[in-house]
Design a protein around this motif. Structure first.
Motif, PDB file in Angstrom:
ATOM      1  N   SER A  53       0.843  -1.212   0.000  1.00 23.75           N
ATOM      2  CA  SER A  53       0.000   0.000   0.000  1.00 23.75           C
ATOM      3  C   SER A  53       0.872   1.254   0.000  1.00 23.75           C
ATOM      4  N   THR A  57       0.897   3.720  -3.187  1.00 21.65           N
ATOM      5  CA  THR A  57       0.500   5.120  -2.946  1.00 21.65           C
ATOM      6  C   THR A  57       1.572   6.045  -3.506  1.00 21.65           C
ATOM      7  N   ASN A  60       1.394   5.984  -7.313  1.00 22.97           N
ATOM      8  CA  ASN A  60       0.257   6.819  -7.769  1.00 22.97           C
ATOM      9  C   ASN A  60       0.632   8.301  -7.702  1.00 22.97           C
ATOM     10  N   LYS A  70      -7.100   2.246  -2.321  1.00 20.64           N
ATOM     11  CA  LYS A  70      -6.728   2.564  -0.937  1.00 20.64           C
ATOM     12  C   LYS A  70      -6.604   1.313  -0.081  1.00 20.64           C
ATOM     13  N   ARG A  71      -5.895   1.477   1.039  1.00 23.06           N
ATOM     14  CA  ARG A  71      -5.828   0.402   2.024  1.00 23.06           C
ATOM     15  C   ARG A  71      -7.092   0.483   2.859  1.00 23.06           C
ATOM     16  N   GLU A  77      -7.166  -4.287   0.872  1.00 24.40           N
ATOM     17  CA  GLU A  77      -7.118  -3.040   0.106  1.00 24.40           C
ATOM     18  C   GLU A  77      -8.167  -3.075  -1.008  1.00 24.40           C
ATOM     19  N   GLU A 239      -1.328   8.551   3.904  1.00 26.74           N
ATOM     20  CA  GLU A 239      -2.040   8.070   2.718  1.00 26.74           C
ATOM     21  C   GLU A 239      -2.517   6.628   2.858  1.00 26.74           C
ATOM     22  N   GLN A 240      -2.091   5.906   3.901  1.00 28.13           N
ATOM     23  CA  GLN A 240      -2.388   4.487   4.019  1.00 28.13           C
ATOM     24  C   GLN A 240      -3.880   4.223   4.148  1.00 28.13           C
TER      25      GLN A 240
END
Ligand code: ADP
Ligand code: UDP
Length: 240
Positions: A53, A57, A60, A70-71, A77, A239-240
């Motif tokens: 993840s 991220t 991306n 997303k996670r 995810e 962002e996780q």
């Protein structure tokens, strides 16, 4: 109806209410030798989900087109559903694993230019090596899409080699998978974790990837945890 659409060696893929989105569940399972060696390893699914993840991220953010949305939880995810192109795209920066054994060279030779190899993704056939004309003969992917896949792989190599160097790890080699969205766009899919790359500690050359399991070098989870902790020092956790 929400159902499991695929049970793999390391992950399950579940449908969701949205036909374009899948839920991935990372399993506590390790396999090697195309599934002949197999063990349950507590905590592995969670660590790989966290590592992958974080890396997706980052990719991306760097404008690499990927399936990652997303996670969702420690082991899950959300990703964009693709039709997987049955090719394993391997890039090698240093000699290791099958490259070293196949060509009778020692591990750790740095290549002037990364080595690029494709394998036909088939458990029954043991993922045989496949070249460009064989890919065309079997009509697995157009030459235009294959070029796109290598262009993305090369950019991923630049970005991740640099990222891992910041945390004292050499990105030795790795495997990527790609797929097509319903509109035909080719994007990076699957995962990026120590299960499908080789990482060597820059100072000690210690193996910090699945070779720990493949070669019985010790416990896997503390090593993967160390990779995760190092990544967390350079990548934004929000962002996780
Ligand atoms: P394996 O199939 O080798 O046992 P996994 O246990 O990791 O591997 O299973 C995950 C499966 O899901 C793989 O076959 C992979 O190609 C596929 N996959 C990965 N990302 C996507 C995606 N976004 N959409 C559809 N399938 C995917
Ligand atoms: N790899 C992978 N899945 C496979 C085969 C290889 O993720 O089915 C990865 C592997 O972890 C390594 C790279 O691809 O980072 C090159 O692997 P190699 O051909 O040396 O084979 P291995 O020794 O891993 O079987």
């Amino acid at each position: 109806m929400v159902e499991m659409i695929y049970a793999g060696k390391a992950k399950q893929m579940w449908s969701t209410e949205d036909p374009e989105i899948l839920r991935v569940v990372y399993l506590d399972q390790a396999t090697a030798l195309n599934g002949k060696k197999k063990d349950q390893i507590k905590g592995k699914g969670q660590i790989n989900n966290e590592i992958s993840s974080l890396i997706f991220t980052y990719l991306n953010q760097q404008k690499i087109p990927t399936h990652f949305i997303k996670r969702l939880s420690t082991t899950e995810e959300l990703v964009k559903k693709v039709e997987i192109i049955p090719l394993e795209m391997v890039t090698r920066n240093l000699s290791a694993g099958h490259f070293a054994s196949r060509y009778g060279v020692k591990e750790g030779i740095r290549f002037i230019q990364p080595v690029e190899e494709t394998y036909y993704k088939s458990d029954e056939l043991d993922d045989p090596f496949i070249n460009e004309s064989q890919i065309a003969a079997l009509n697995l992917v157009s030459s235009k899409d294959l070029l796109t896949m290598w262009q993305i792989s090369r950019r991923v190599n630049e970005l991740l080699s640099e990222l891992f160097l910041q945390i004292n790890l050499q990105l030795v080699d790795y495997k990527l998978e790609f797929g097509r969205l319903s509109d035909g766009t080719v994007i990076l899919a699957d995962e990026f974790s120590p299960d499908n790359c080789r990482l060597w500690d820059l100072q000690t050359n210690r193996h910090m990837d699945k070779d720990v399991y493949r070669r019985d070098l010790g416990e896997l989870t503390p090593v993967y945890e160390e990779v995760l902790h190092r990544l967390q020092t350079v990548l934004n956790k929000e962002e996780q």
